[in-house]
Design a protein around this motif. Structure first.
Motif, PDB file in Angstrom:
ATOM      1  N   UNK A  13      36.416  -8.393 -32.330  1.00  0.00           N
ATOM      2  CA  UNK A  13      35.946  -7.290 -31.477  1.00  0.00           C
ATOM      3  C   UNK A  13      36.317  -5.947 -32.094  1.00  0.00           C
ATOM      4  N   UNK A  14      35.650  -4.912 -31.539  1.00  0.00           N
ATOM      5  CA  UNK A  14      35.818  -3.564 -32.054  1.00  0.00           C
ATOM      6  C   UNK A  14      37.055  -2.893 -31.465  1.00  0.00           C
ATOM      7  N   UNK A  15      37.548  -3.391 -30.325  1.00  0.00           N
ATOM      8  CA  UNK A  15      38.751  -2.918 -29.625  1.00  0.00           C
ATOM      9  C   UNK A  15      38.485  -1.789 -28.642  1.00  0.00           C
ATOM     10  N   UNK A  16      37.221  -1.430 -28.429  1.00  0.00           N
ATOM     11  CA  UNK A  16      36.906  -0.404 -27.436  1.00  0.00           C
ATOM     12  C   UNK A  16      37.333  -0.885 -26.049  1.00  0.00           C
ATOM     13  N   UNK A  24      46.518   0.162 -25.271  1.00  0.00           N
ATOM     14  CA  UNK A  24      45.343   1.022 -25.442  1.00  0.00           C
ATOM     15  C   UNK A  24      45.784   2.452 -25.763  1.00  0.00           C
ATOM     16  N   UNK A  25      45.205   3.011 -26.797  1.00  0.00           N
ATOM     17  CA  UNK A  25      45.434   4.406 -27.176  1.00  0.00           C
ATOM     18  C   UNK A  25      44.273   5.227 -26.652  1.00  0.00           C
ATOM     19  N   UNK A  26      44.577   6.353 -25.994  1.00  0.00           N
ATOM     20  CA  UNK A  26      43.509   7.196 -25.464  1.00  0.00           C
ATOM     21  C   UNK A  26      44.014   8.592 -25.223  1.00  0.00           C
ATOM     22  N   UNK A  27      43.065   9.492 -24.987  1.00  0.00           N
ATOM     23  CA  UNK A  27      43.422  10.893 -24.746  1.00  0.00           C
ATOM     24  C   UNK A  27      43.253  11.186 -23.259  1.00  0.00           C
ATOM     25  N   UNK A  28      44.354  11.431 -22.532  1.00  0.00           N
ATOM     26  CA  UNK A  28      44.239  11.646 -21.081  1.00  0.00           C
ATOM     27  C   UNK A  28      43.424  12.885 -20.732  1.00  0.00           C
ATOM     28  N   UNK A  84      47.989   6.479 -20.592  1.00  0.00           N
ATOM     29  CA  UNK A  84      47.787   5.482 -21.650  1.00  0.00           C
ATOM     30  C   UNK A  84      49.143   5.145 -22.256  1.00  0.00           C
ATOM     31  N   UNK A  85      49.323   3.921 -22.678  1.00  0.00           N
ATOM     32  CA  UNK A  85      50.617   3.574 -23.288  1.00  0.00           C
ATOM     33  C   UNK A  85      50.813   4.147 -24.683  1.00  0.00           C
ATOM     34  N   UNK A  86      49.772   4.696 -25.281  1.00  0.00           N
ATOM     35  CA  UNK A  86      49.893   5.227 -26.646  1.00  0.00           C
ATOM     36  C   UNK A  86      49.086   6.506 -26.796  1.00  0.00           C
ATOM     37  N   UNK A  87      49.510   7.402 -27.700  1.00  0.00           N
ATOM     38  CA  UNK A  87      48.733   8.618 -27.952  1.00  0.00           C
ATOM     39  C   UNK A  87      47.388   8.282 -28.596  1.00  0.00           C
ATOM     40  N   UNK A  88      46.430   9.216 -28.517  1.00  0.00           N
ATOM     41  CA  UNK A  88      45.079   8.921 -29.036  1.00  0.00           C
ATOM     42  C   UNK A  88      45.060   8.752 -30.550  1.00  0.00           C
ATOM     43  N   UNK A  89      44.036   8.061 -31.010  1.00  0.00           N
ATOM     44  CA  UNK A  89      43.840   7.846 -32.444  1.00  0.00           C
ATOM     45  C   UNK A  89      43.506   9.184 -33.114  1.00  0.00           C
ATOM     46  N   UNK A 144      29.180  15.206 -24.773  1.00  0.00           N
ATOM     47  CA  UNK A 144      30.614  15.487 -24.808  1.00  0.00           C
ATOM     48  C   UNK A 144      31.311  14.405 -25.629  1.00  0.00           C
ATOM     49  N   UNK A 145      31.840  14.796 -26.772  1.00  0.00           N
ATOM     50  CA  UNK A 145      32.520  13.830 -27.638  1.00  0.00           C
ATOM     51  C   UNK A 145      33.932  13.580 -27.103  1.00  0.00           C
ATOM     52  N   UNK A 146      34.293  12.305 -26.991  1.00  0.00           N
ATOM     53  CA  UNK A 146      35.647  11.935 -26.548  1.00  0.00           C
ATOM     54  C   UNK A 146      36.246  10.945 -27.544  1.00  0.00           C
ATOM     55  N   UNK A 147      37.568  10.834 -27.503  1.00  0.00           N
ATOM     56  CA  UNK A 147      38.238   9.792 -28.283  1.00  0.00           C
ATOM     57  C   UNK A 147      38.125   8.496 -27.495  1.00  0.00           C
ATOM     58  N   UNK A 148      37.422   7.523 -28.039  1.00  0.00           N
ATOM     59  CA  UNK A 148      37.175   6.285 -27.302  1.00  0.00           C
ATOM     60  C   UNK A 148      38.494   5.547 -27.094  1.00  0.00           C
ATOM     61  N   UNK A 149      38.862   5.240 -25.838  1.00  0.00           N
ATOM     62  CA  UNK A 149      40.076   4.441 -25.651  1.00  0.00           C
ATOM     63  C   UNK A 149      39.911   3.096 -26.369  1.00  0.00           C
TER      64      UNK A 149
END
Lengths: 541, 144
Positions: free
Chosen positions: A105-108, A149-153, A165-170, A189-194
């Motif tokens: 999987x891609x991990x999205x 999961x890494x994501x941008x709140x 999120x348990x981790x900072x964004x990529x 709107x571009x977002x950092x995909x969790x």
């Protein structure tokens, strides 16, 4: 009745994310758990060796063994397993081995939107889920911590969150930053995909080292796969039987599941006894096992009093678009996708056309054309040699961009999977027969995503884009064992318990009443964690 | 520089038997020297360092077919005559080096994954599918 060959309090069929996550949680809470997997068990090193040694590196299944006793849809020979009996082809792929499809999987790891659970109420289409976003919200948080999961709140993903999120964004790639500049102030709107890829060391796994091969295989284990929770379950005492192909569920006089029947790779038969049974064999094999389980007391198969097992098969119909950017964007460095457009998943227009999400791929033209191999072969076939050849490759591939959309598909009871008792696999188990058709709603989604892709790439600055033909498979297999409160119109209840058999649970995307446009894995994981308590309660039932 | 090792009779026989070409092998010579093949490869591939161990695999695969071997002999001894056969052979050799793959008995096979030239041409220190740097290295364009 003969003694079963194996037994456990809780028997879980399938070792992908749905089964493994529940198994880990149940075993850690002291339950006696047996995980049963049809396919083989391999290590990451074995998969890597297969990947590097495989000349075609066919995507996405190249690193994984072809087990004749656990066949799966293959790009090399698409008709070897699945029998296509419908107007359109169902071309989704999955893996059968310990760890399941999370290997490739891609991990999205997106959450569904509140409106995704209320499609019928809000837009007059499809179905409402019997649970709401608010019901699932705490479980989404638990799933994000479990998978890592890494994501941008700060990103707007159309949902409210009760925890971080348990981790900072990529970190974004150079290419993502070029898209960001191009799309600033646009409707997109571009977002950092969790994503379940470590951005810092997490749960004993390394941080991402940018191998650019989440699919077909992460070499470092920075990307989550379900082997993680298979191993957690084993450390808590769970047992794993692999190369064990469950194909039958037997029901006793009390309407409870008594045993499941399996075949070994040599075709010999065995049985497994238990007190509670979980089918977590993805949305293909789960309904097929149920429909193959015909007996005197289950003439239409197990759990099928509604007649809906195998129906409402869904995917995320897919459109890819690629072009040559005016300036180098340097793709193929970092994870295979880092950012996306998600605000195309919500709006009043959903009554007319599907929600979709646009992933910005970091793969050059990647699987869309077989690049960079096809690009290189093309230049060599043109007669380029020496310095001119290497310059042409670098100048072209450094400007290759590709974006792709997943679109929502409505449930249709005529889109279905059944076992074909006339056509059997290598060990005599009926092969899956699919009847499938894309409706106008899907075709409008293809047109809308294609138009959005043109607009996005025009803002970046590219040559005229090329689009994939027709409808591609997103390979997110969903539906087929619908969840709902009414036993007449649903296969499982909101706790994922069979309406017909009180000790039978179904985990995985088979239970989704609708599929939204978000990749399904995080929802699968949240539902599995939510089902743990009801499964434990069934032991005392 | 061209150095052609002169094969022993035993080597000639073994090579011929291995290719199944004992009776149909062209009479000129029984083996193409690796050094010649490497020099040709270098001329085609341009700026990259080529590994003779990998070259030996490609050469073995090419010379397994008597017709291809004759074309290779001709290309090395007489140079490019502009024929389609020579052009095809040059393309085959370039694809071997760039993709790290070759054909054996009509089946594709891998000579090297990580040392295929495509990764170098793309400006990568390490190929896709391997660990390639610290988290976030991808935020800036490559420097090489």
């Amino acid at each position: 009745m003969a003694e079963p060959d194996h037994s456990a309090d809780i028997v879980i069929v399938g070792s992908g994310v749905a089964g493994a996550l529940a198994a880990a949680e149940l075993a850690e809470r002291g339950a006696d758990v047996l995980i049963v997997e049809a396919g083989p068990r391999i290590t990451r090193d074995q998969a890597l060796a297969t990947y590097y040694d495989n000349p075609s590196r066919n995507w996405p299944s190249g690193p994984y063994p072809d087990a004749p006793y656990a066949p799966r849809p293959s790009y090399a020979d698409p008709d070897a397993y699945v029998i296509q009996a419908g107007e359109d082809r169902f071309a989704a792929s999955y893996e059968r081995l310990v760890g399941g499809t999370t290997w490739h999987w891609e991990a999205t790891s997106l959450r569904l939107l509140p409106s995704d659970f209320r499609l019928r109420s809000e837009f007059g289409l499809g179905e409402d889920w019997p649970i709401t976003y608010d019901d699932l919200e705490p479980w989404y948080g638990a799933a994000e911590r479990a998978l890592g999961v890494a994501g941008d709140p700060a990103d707007d993903l159309g949902v409210t969150r009760s925890d971080d999120y348990p981790m900072p964004p990529m970190p974004l790639s150079y290419m993502d930053r070029q898209f960001g500049t191009a799309l600033a102030g646009s409707p997109y709107v571009q977002v950092t995909t969790p994503a379940a890829r470590n951005t810092v060391p997490y749960a004993g796994r390394l941080a991402c080292c940018g191998s650019n091969s989440c699919t077909p295989l992460c070499p470092s284990g920075a990307k989550y796969d379900a082997l993680t929770h298979v191993e957690v379950a084993e450390r808590a005492g769970a047992r794993v039987l692999h190369d064990t192909v469950v194909h039958r569920v037997a029901i006793g006089d009390d309407r409870r599941v008594s045993t499941v029947g399996f075949k070994r790779p040599d075709g010999s038969e065995g049985t497994i006894g238990g007190r509670a049974f979980v089918l977590a064999a993805h949305a293909f094999e789960t309904p097929k096992i149920m429909l193959m389980s015909r007996a005197e007391n289950t003439p239409d198969g197990v759990g099928n009093s509604s007649g809906l097992v195998g129906r409402n098969l869904m995917d995320h119909p897919y459109k890819a678009t690629w072009a040559i950017a005016d300036h180098p964007v340097w793709p193929m460095r970092g994870p295979m996708t880092i950012t996306s457009i998600e605000n195309t998943r919500w709006g009043d227009w959903r009554a007319e056309r599907p929600a979709f999400r646009v992933a910005i791929y970091n793969l050059g033209w990647g699987w869309a054309t077989g690049a960079p191999v096809t690009t290189i072969n093309g230049f060599i076939d043109q007669g380029l040699e020496g310095e001119a050849l290497s310059q042409a490759i670098r100048e072209t591939v450094s400007r290759q961009v590709m974006i792709a959309s997943l679109t929502e598909q409505l449930p249709d009871p005529d889109n279905r999977i059944v076992p074909d008792f006339e056509q059997r696999d290598a060990i005599g188990i009926p092969r899956p027969k699919i009847t499938y058709r894309f409706d106008d709603y899907t075709h409008r989604g293809m047109a809308a995503s294609e138009a959005a892709h043109e607009d996005i790439l025009a803002r970046l600055g590219t040559d005229p884009p090329r689009h994939s033909n027709g409808v591609l498979a997103g390979s997110h297999i969903m539906g087929t064992c619908k969840m709902g409160r009414d036993p007449q119109t649903a296969v499982v209840d909101p706790d994922l318990r069979s309406h017909d058999h009180p000790n039978l649970f179904l985990l995985g995307s088979s239970v989704f009443p609708t599929g939204g446009a978000a990749n399904p894995t995080l929802t699968i994981a949240a539902l599995s964690l939510r089902a743990v308590e009801p499964i434990l309660e069934a032991l005392s039932g | 520089m061209t150095v052609r090792a002169s094969p022993t009779r035993r080597q000639v026989i073994l090579a011929s038997v291995a290719t199944g070409a004992l009776l149909v092998a062209p009479p000129a010579k029984a083996q193409v020297a690796l050094a010649d093949f490497m020099a040709l490869s270098q001329q085609l591939a341009g700026p990259w360092d080529l590994d003779p161990d990998i070259g030996a695999t490609y050469l073995r695969a090419l010379t397994a077919d008597p017709t291809t071997r004759a074309t290779l002999d001709s290309l090395i001894d007489q140079g490019d005559d502009g024929s389609d056969a020579i052009a095809d052979l040059k393309r085959t050799i370039l694809k071997q080096w760039y993709l790290g793959t070759y054909e054996e008995d009509g089946q594709p096979a891998v000579a090297t994954f990580e040392r295929a030239l495509m990764w170098r041409a793309l400006g990568f220190e390490q190929p896709i599918g391997t660990c390639r740097g610290l988290t976030g290295y991808w935020s800036e364009p490559p420097t090489n």
